[in-house]
Design a protein around this motif. Structure first.
Motif, PDB file in Angstrom:
ATOM      1  N   LEU A 162       0.842  -1.205   0.000  1.00 19.31           N
ATOM      2  CA  LEU A 162       0.000   0.000   0.000  1.00 19.31           C
ATOM      3  C   LEU A 162       0.869   1.244   0.000  1.00 19.31           C
ATOM      4  O   LEU A 162       0.608   2.207  -0.730  1.00 19.31           O
ATOM      5  CB  LEU A 162      -0.928  -0.001   1.222  1.00 19.31           C
ATOM      6  CG  LEU A 162      -2.129  -0.950   1.135  1.00 19.31           C
ATOM      7  CD1 LEU A 162      -2.830  -1.055   2.486  1.00 19.31           C
ATOM      8  CD2 LEU A 162      -3.106  -0.481   0.065  1.00 19.31           C
ATOM      9  N   ALA A 170       2.038   2.237  -3.202  1.00 18.60           N
ATOM     10  CA  ALA A 170       0.989   2.864  -4.021  1.00 18.60           C
ATOM     11  C   ALA A 170       0.597   4.228  -3.446  1.00 18.60           C
ATOM     12  O   ALA A 170      -0.369   4.843  -3.901  1.00 18.60           O
ATOM     13  CB  ALA A 170      -0.229   1.943  -4.080  1.00 18.60           C
ATOM     14  N   PRO A 207      -3.761   1.832 -11.732  1.00 18.70           N
ATOM     15  CA  PRO A 207      -2.494   2.320 -11.153  1.00 18.70           C
ATOM     16  C   PRO A 207      -2.163   1.656  -9.820  1.00 18.70           C
ATOM     17  O   PRO A 207      -0.988   1.411  -9.511  1.00 18.70           O
ATOM     18  CB  PRO A 207      -2.746   3.820 -10.939  1.00 18.70           C
ATOM     19  CG  PRO A 207      -3.927   4.163 -11.763  1.00 18.70           C
ATOM     20  CD  PRO A 207      -4.724   2.921 -11.977  1.00 18.70           C
ATOM     21  N   LEU A 208      -3.209   1.352  -9.071  1.00 16.00           N
ATOM     22  CA  LEU A 208      -3.003   0.687  -7.784  1.00 16.00           C
ATOM     23  C   LEU A 208      -2.435  -0.718  -7.999  1.00 16.00           C
ATOM     24  O   LEU A 208      -1.459  -1.123  -7.358  1.00 16.00           O
ATOM     25  CB  LEU A 208      -4.369   0.600  -7.102  1.00 16.00           C
ATOM     26  CG  LEU A 208      -4.440   0.859  -5.626  1.00 16.00           C
ATOM     27  CD1 LEU A 208      -5.818   1.393  -5.256  1.00 16.00           C
ATOM     28  CD2 LEU A 208      -4.190  -0.431  -4.894  1.00 16.00           C
ATOM     29  N   ASP A 224      -0.830  -1.769 -10.597  1.00  9.61           N
ATOM     30  CA  ASP A 224       0.531  -1.635 -11.148  1.00  9.61           C
ATOM     31  C   ASP A 224       1.545  -1.312 -10.044  1.00  9.61           C
ATOM     32  O   ASP A 224       2.657  -1.848 -10.050  1.00  9.61           O
ATOM     33  CB  ASP A 224       0.561  -0.541 -12.229  1.00  9.61           C
ATOM     34  CG  ASP A 224      -0.219  -0.956 -13.479  1.00  9.61           C
ATOM     35  OD1 ASP A 224      -0.500  -2.165 -13.632  1.00  9.61           O
ATOM     36  OD2 ASP A 224      -0.571  -0.067 -14.282  1.00  9.61           O
ATOM     37  N   ALA A 225       1.159  -0.456  -9.106  1.00 10.10           N
ATOM     38  CA  ALA A 225       2.064  -0.110  -8.001  1.00 10.10           C
ATOM     39  C   ALA A 225       2.319  -1.331  -7.122  1.00 10.10           C
ATOM     40  O   ALA A 225       3.453  -1.576  -6.688  1.00 10.10           O
ATOM     41  CB  ALA A 225       1.476   1.036  -7.172  1.00 10.10           C
ATOM     42  N   PHE A 226       1.269  -2.122  -6.880  1.00  9.34           N
ATOM     43  CA  PHE A 226       1.433  -3.363  -6.119  1.00  9.34           C
ATOM     44  C   PHE A 226       2.405  -4.289  -6.863  1.00  9.34           C
ATOM     45  O   PHE A 226       3.325  -4.844  -6.262  1.00  9.34           O
ATOM     46  CB  PHE A 226       0.086  -4.081  -5.963  1.00  9.34           C
ATOM     47  CG  PHE A 226      -0.706  -3.683  -4.752  1.00  9.34           C
ATOM     48  CD1 PHE A 226      -0.757  -2.365  -4.331  1.00  9.34           C
ATOM     49  CD2 PHE A 226      -1.422  -4.634  -4.039  1.00  9.34           C
ATOM     50  CE1 PHE A 226      -1.503  -2.001  -3.211  1.00  9.34           C
ATOM     51  CE2 PHE A 226      -2.166  -4.279  -2.914  1.00  9.34           C
ATOM     52  CZ  PHE A 226      -2.207  -2.966  -2.504  1.00  9.34           C
TER      53      PHE A 226
END
Ligand code: ATP
Ligand code: MG
Length: 216
Positions: A22, A25, A204-205, A207-209
């Protein structure tokens, strides 16, 4: 469907091990579930909240849209069936293995060789049934909801199928791990409808994970 993004997590290791993902992100949970009794936790983002549910309830929440996404163990996902769930990422967190364990002194290999019917107690009946079917071993499965270690000690069962990480709990109860058979980690699960309707914010979340998954 509301404009809020809701993430379902279970307290304990999954919550703890999801926090760094988290953070990657840009999301910070503003309350500590070990200190607060709240089941809905706000984050630094007004449009993102965390809901705390039982580990086995995460797929149900996400599948039915009670949460947009969640983190659940492979064990829980196999037992649930995964209906309505998109599973884009293995997060490589909350790692352990699914194993067969028996009481010290019980000759599991001999029981298998002799083709005996083995009584197996477990919370993971789908996984256990499949494992013994693959081996061609006949078993009587006994469904339990916890404290599986007790079953061989009381004579309820010959063996258990349970999650093992260090093996300390087995050892403390005079049990021996005789057959590790499945690597377990937790996955990101996403509600399929939410992914379509909220994809601009969910993508995007995800992808960040993906970029922050711990390496072995
Ligand atoms: P509950 O505590 O609500 O009865 P649970 O015991 O299955 O459920 P947790 O102990 O929080 O819940 O486990 C959550 C997930 O973490 C499991 O589904 C599994 O994937 C993983 N897990 C369980 N035990 C271990 C362990 N010893 N080490 C690492 N990961 C584990
Ligand atoms: Mg537990």
């Amino acid at each position: 469907m509301s404009d809020m993004i809701t993430l379902a997590l279970s307290k304990g290791r999954i919550f703890e091990e999801t926090l760094p993902l988290l953070a990657a992100a840009g999301i910070e949970v503003l309350e500590d579930p070990e200190k607060s009794r709240k089941l809905i936790l706000p984050t630094n983002r007004a449009d993102v909240q965390v809901v705390l549910v039982r580990a086995t309830d995460v797929p149900t929440y996400v599948g039915h849209g009670g949460a947009d996404l969640g983190v659940a163990g492979k064990d829980v996902l196999i037992e649930h069936g995964g209906e309505g769930l998109y599973q884009p990422l293995d997060l490589n967190i909350a790692r352990c293995r699914m194993s067969v364990a028996v009481r010290e002194g019980f000759d599991y290999e001999a029981a298998v060789r002799q083709g005996s019917r083995i009584r197996v107690a477990t919370k993971y009946t789908t996984i256990a049934r499949q494992h013994f079917a693959d081996k061609g071993v006949h078993v009587d499965l006994i469904k339990l909801y916890g404290s599986m270690e007790l079953a061989p000690l009381t004579g309820l069962a010959d063996a258990i199928v349970d999650l093992v990480s260090t093996g300390k709990t087995l050892k403390a109860n005079h049990l021996v791990e005789v057959e590790p058979f499945m690597e377990i980690s937790s996955r990101l699960v996403v509600n399929q409808a939410a992914l379509k309707l909220k994809r601009d914010r969910l993508r995007p979340l995800i992808d960040a994970f993906a970029a922050a998954i711990p390496k072995d």
